[in-house]
Design a protein around this motif. Structure first.
Motif, mmCIF file in Angstrom:
data_model
loop_
_atom_site.group_PDB
_atom_site.id
_atom_site.type_symbol
_atom_site.label_atom_id
_atom_site.label_comp_id
_atom_site.label_asym_id
_atom_site.label_seq_id
_atom_site.Cartn_x
_atom_site.Cartn_y
_atom_site.Cartn_z
ATOM 1 N N ALA A 144 0.815 -1.220 0.000
ATOM 2 C CA ALA A 144 0.000 0.000 0.000
ATOM 3 C C ALA A 144 0.849 1.272 0.000
ATOM 4 C CB ALA A 144 -0.925 0.012 1.218
ATOM 5 N N ALA A 145 2.131 1.132 0.276
ATOM 6 C CA ALA A 145 3.028 2.293 0.371
ATOM 7 C C ALA A 145 3.514 2.685 -1.012
ATOM 8 C CB ALA A 145 4.196 1.968 1.300
ATOM 9 N N ARG A 146 2.671 3.422 -1.730
ATOM 10 C CA ARG A 146 2.977 3.800 -3.108
ATOM 11 C C ARG A 146 2.883 5.306 -3.278
ATOM 12 N NH1 ARG A 146 3.313 -0.244 -6.571
ATOM 13 N NH2 ARG A 146 2.770 -2.341 -5.837
ATOM 14 N N ILE A 204 2.047 10.226 0.127
ATOM 15 C CA ILE A 204 3.310 9.493 0.081
ATOM 16 C C ILE A 204 4.097 9.969 -1.141
ATOM 17 C CG2 ILE A 204 4.363 7.207 -0.150
ATOM 18 C CD1 ILE A 204 1.860 6.040 1.168
ATOM 19 N N GLU A 205 5.389 10.234 -0.948
ATOM 20 C CA GLU A 205 6.230 10.726 -2.035
ATOM 21 C C GLU A 205 7.477 9.864 -2.180
ATOM 22 O OE1 GLU A 205 6.845 15.110 -2.176
ATOM 23 O OE2 GLU A 205 5.859 15.055 -0.210
ATOM 24 N N PRO A 206 8.018 9.733 -3.400
ATOM 25 C CA PRO A 206 9.299 9.034 -3.565
ATOM 26 C C PRO A 206 10.383 9.716 -2.737
ATOM 27 C CG PRO A 206 8.247 9.391 -5.696
ATOM 28 C CD PRO A 206 7.454 10.177 -4.694
ATOM 29 N N GLY A 207 11.216 8.918 -2.111
ATOM 30 C CA GLY A 207 12.274 9.446 -1.268
ATOM 31 C C GLY A 207 11.929 9.466 0.203
ATOM 32 N N MET A 208 10.671 9.244 0.549
ATOM 33 C CA MET A 208 10.308 9.141 1.959
ATOM 34 C C MET A 208 10.807 7.807 2.520
ATOM 35 S SD MET A 208 6.399 10.652 1.864
ATOM 36 C CE MET A 208 6.136 10.820 3.621
ATOM 37 N N VAL A 209 11.210 7.814 3.781
ATOM 38 C CA VAL A 209 11.616 6.592 4.477
ATOM 39 C C VAL A 209 10.642 6.383 5.629
ATOM 40 C CG1 VAL A 209 13.426 5.443 5.791
ATOM 41 C CG2 VAL A 209 14.030 6.859 3.821
ATOM 42 N N LEU A 210 9.982 5.224 5.641
ATOM 43 C CA LEU A 210 8.922 4.947 6.606
ATOM 44 C C LEU A 210 9.210 3.678 7.392
ATOM 45 C CD1 LEU A 210 5.829 5.573 4.276
ATOM 46 C CD2 LEU A 210 6.985 7.244 5.739
ATOM 47 N N PHE A 211 8.570 3.580 8.545
ATOM 48 C CA PHE A 211 8.655 2.369 9.363
ATOM 49 C C PHE A 211 7.250 1.862 9.643
ATOM 50 C CE2 PHE A 211 8.862 0.446 13.743
ATOM 51 C CZ PHE A 211 9.503 -0.722 13.360
ATOM 52 N N PRO A 212 6.683 1.060 8.730
ATOM 53 C CA PRO A 212 5.402 0.417 9.045
ATOM 54 C C PRO A 212 5.641 -0.815 9.910
ATOM 55 C CG PRO A 212 6.101 -0.167 6.827
ATOM 56 C CD PRO A 212 7.135 0.784 7.365
ATOM 57 N N GLY A 228 8.243 -5.272 11.971
ATOM 58 C CA GLY A 228 8.251 -3.976 11.314
ATOM 59 C C GLY A 228 9.545 -3.794 10.549
ATOM 60 N N ASP A 229 9.493 -3.023 9.477
ATOM 61 C CA ASP A 229 10.662 -2.816 8.628
ATOM 62 C C ASP A 229 10.790 -1.364 8.210
ATOM 63 O OD1 ASP A 229 12.023 -5.352 8.192
ATOM 64 O OD2 ASP A 229 10.191 -6.016 7.191
ATOM 65 N N THR A 230 12.017 -0.954 7.970
ATOM 66 C CA THR A 230 12.281 0.338 7.343
ATOM 67 C C THR A 230 12.129 0.167 5.837
ATOM 68 O OG1 THR A 230 13.784 1.085 9.071
ATOM 69 C CG2 THR A 230 14.042 2.088 6.907
ATOM 70 N N ILE A 231 11.326 1.042 5.219
ATOM 71 C CA ILE A 231 11.111 0.970 3.777
ATOM 72 C C ILE A 231 11.422 2.319 3.140
ATOM 73 C CG2 ILE A 231 9.347 -0.823 4.040
ATOM 74 C CD1 ILE A 231 7.222 1.300 3.399
ATOM 75 N N LEU A 232 11.870 2.261 1.895
ATOM 76 C CA LEU A 232 12.135 3.452 1.089
ATOM 77 C C LEU A 232 11.083 3.539 0.002
ATOM 78 C CD1 LEU A 232 13.959 5.803 0.007
ATOM 79 C CD2 LEU A 232 15.183 4.028 -1.311
ATOM 80 N N ILE A 233 10.425 4.686 -0.115
ATOM 81 C CA ILE A 233 9.440 4.874 -1.180
ATOM 82 C C ILE A 233 10.188 5.166 -2.479
ATOM 83 C CG2 ILE A 233 7.425 6.158 -1.958
ATOM 84 C CD1 ILE A 233 6.995 4.444 0.577
ATOM 85 N N THR A 234 9.944 4.352 -3.484
ATOM 86 C CA THR A 234 10.569 4.483 -4.794
ATOM 87 C C THR A 234 9.568 5.127 -5.756
ATOM 88 O OG1 THR A 234 9.807 2.351 -5.646
ATOM 89 C CG2 THR A 234 11.813 2.341 -4.269
ATOM 90 N N PRO A 235 9.971 5.423 -6.998
ATOM 91 C CA PRO A 235 9.014 5.991 -7.951
ATOM 92 C C PRO A 235 7.817 5.090 -8.238
ATOM 93 C CG PRO A 235 11.246 6.427 -8.680
ATOM 94 C CD PRO A 235 11.357 5.490 -7.517
ATOM 95 N N GLY A 286 6.868 2.188 -5.981
ATOM 96 C CA GLY A 286 6.360 1.415 -4.845
ATOM 97 C C GLY A 286 7.226 1.615 -3.621
ATOM 98 N N ALA A 287 7.623 0.498 -2.997
ATOM 99 C CA ALA A 287 8.420 0.576 -1.774
ATOM 100 C C ALA A 287 9.458 -0.539 -1.770
ATOM 101 C CB ALA A 287 7.538 0.475 -0.540
ATOM 102 N N GLU A 288 10.629 -0.233 -1.238
ATOM 103 C CA GLU A 288 11.722 -1.192 -1.099
ATOM 104 C C GLU A 288 11.985 -1.414 0.383
ATOM 105 O OE1 GLU A 288 16.572 -1.477 -1.771
ATOM 106 O OE2 GLU A 288 15.444 0.230 -2.590
ATOM 107 N N ARG A 289 12.012 -2.662 0.810
ATOM 108 C CA ARG A 289 12.372 -2.956 2.194
ATOM 109 C C ARG A 289 13.880 -2.831 2.358
ATOM 110 N NH1 ARG A 289 8.187 -7.134 4.995
ATOM 111 N NH2 ARG A 289 6.688 -7.318 3.295
ATOM 112 N N LEU A 290 14.284 -1.967 3.289
ATOM 113 C CA LEU A 290 15.698 -1.799 3.554
ATOM 114 C C LEU A 290 16.190 -2.745 4.647
ATOM 115 C CD1 LEU A 290 16.075 2.100 3.388
ATOM 116 C CD2 LEU A 290 16.206 0.410 1.533
ATOM 117 N N THR A 291 15.323 -3.135 5.577
ATOM 118 C CA THR A 291 15.641 -4.159 6.566
ATOM 119 C C THR A 291 15.004 -5.459 6.101
ATOM 120 O OG1 THR A 291 13.745 -3.361 7.871
ATOM 121 C CG2 THR A 291 15.934 -2.634 8.555
ATOM 122 N N VAL A 292 15.774 -6.532 6.138
ATOM 123 C CA VAL A 292 15.319 -7.786 5.515
ATOM 124 C C VAL A 292 15.533 -9.006 6.406
ATOM 125 C CG1 VAL A 292 15.607 -6.903 3.163
ATOM 126 C CG2 VAL A 292 17.532 -8.042 4.298
#
Length: 391
Positions: A290-292, A348-356, A372-379, A381-387
């Motif tokens: 949903a983080a788009r 939500i904007e690209p470049g935001m870093v969120l913790f859902p 919960g994970d740290t995610i980066l909003i991309t152009p 969708g979202a990329e999980r930075l913690t895996v």
């Protein structure tokens, strides 16, 4: 009266280049003017750090930056913060107030504003910050009453900080790798008979030995029935052969935080807890989906509710389910607003870093499971930075 010192000729902030700071400052001045303000009073330590590079804990007393639309910036701070202000920040004009029985830094702030010709001006002020206590805020209001018009401007730098630059993302990626490594170290150390504080020690040692900093709060390491709590609690607890530990913490580098939440289970979990874990995993997938860009941040909260409520966990979940991350100072790694909850229209904007994060704590059964994970909003969708694995 305060003393005056020249700022740095060539500031060398550790986390980004000085040129990037100068660009941020130029954009900030444009924004200040566009809002019909003549200057901004900066009290939030995160704002100082983002706009000028200032890295010091002086905000716990009285520390104010004056950013006019035109003219030199000025920092009013205490003597112990002088060297750091000169070495880390873009403030060219540093004024020092001294501790005394009759110390009145708010009055000295007024004198500096008068010197800058800002009498009668419209001046923005940051109030929603740990950097301005209620007592200091009242002192500022009294000192500037009738001198100028103060306008609440907490949103101004806050909105600019939400979207991260490439250099900021690079730092957060390194912090996220430290978070994953810390989870692995905590899992390896978890065993019946040890104090849960041992896991806290393994977490911090991994982050610090990996080149990170002390986090601005936590870590949260809650075992046994404490695992259903939403906050840390004092005093260690000894782990049992069949146990649960919810861990949530920030791995921090150059003040930037990457947060992670995981649940460590000892022994064979009951079927009810396995179902919790499966539901939380589905909720996390739905929240990240949903983080788009372009969607309201509340869409993440709605996905959180949809999955958990459908599984019958309305009673065991929280209303909010995350927040943005960035560079923060004590006492919190939460970089808010905006909080992630259903109905929040913040885009939500690209470049935001969120913790859902999805946390279930059932007070009736005493069972818990959170992730919960740290995610980066991309152009797109979202990329999980913690895996790190959930289990």
């Amino acid at each position: 009266m305060h003393d005056r010192f020249a700022g740095p000729a060539d500031p060398r902030p550790a986390h980004v280049g000085a040129d990037e700071l100068r660009d941020r400052l130029a954009r900030l001045r444009v924004r200040i003017g566009a809002e019909g303000l003549d200057a901004l009073l900066v009290f939030a330590p995160e704002s100082h750090y983002w706009a000028t590079g200032l890295d010091t804990g002086g905000y716990v007393f009285f520390q104010c930056g004056i950013v006019p639309v035109q003219g030199d910036l000025t920092l009013l701070t205490r003597r112990p913060d002088l060297a750091q202000a000169r070495d880390t920040s873009l403030y060219p004009d540093i004024r020092v107030w001294y501790d005394a029985v009759d110390a009145a830094p708010a009055a000295e702030l007024r004198a500096i504003l008068a010197e800058k010709g800002l009498a009668g001006a419209r001046i923005g002020i940051e109030r929603a910050t740990y950097g301005l206590t209620a007592a200091n805020g009242r002192a500022v209001d009294i000192a500037l009453d009738g001198f100028c018009t103060l306008i609440d401007a907490d949103h101004l730098i806050r909105r600019m900080r939400l979207v991260k630059s490439a250099s900021e993302v690079a730092v957060i990626r390194r912090a996220a790798a430290l978070a994953d490594a810390a989870v692995a170290a905590m899992r390896a150390a978890a065993a019946p008979g040890i104090l849960d504080s041992v896991l806290t020690a393994r977490c911090l040692a991994t982050i610090l030995e990996g080149g990170g900093d002390m986090p601005p709060a936590g870590p949260l390491v809650n075992s046994g029935r404490r695992a259903i709590y939403g906050r840390g609690v004092a005093g260690p607890r000894r782990l049992e052969p069949r146990d649960q530990v919810v861990v949530e913490f920030a791995a921090t580098l150059h003040r930037y935080n990457a947060c992670i939440e995981r649940t460590i289970l000892l022994g064979e979990p009951p079927a009810a807890q396995r179902r919790m874990a499966e539901t939380v995993a589905r909720a996390m997938d739905a929240m990240v989906d949903a983080a788009r860009p372009g969607a309201p941040i509340g869409a993440i909260g709605e996905a959180h509710r949809r999955v958990l409520d459908a599984a019958g966990y309305t009673h065991a979940r929280f209303a909010a389910c995350g927040y943005p991350l960035g560079a923060t100072f004590r006492p919190s790694w939460m970089d808010v607003p905006p909080m992630i909850h259903a109905g929040n229209p913040w885009p939500i904007e690209p470049g935001m870093v969120l913790f859902p994060h999805a946390m279930l704590g059932d007070a009736e059964t005493g069972l818990a499971f959170g992730a919960g994970d740290t995610i980066l909003i991309t152009p797109t969708g979202a990329e999980r930075l913690t895996v790190a694995p959930f289990l």
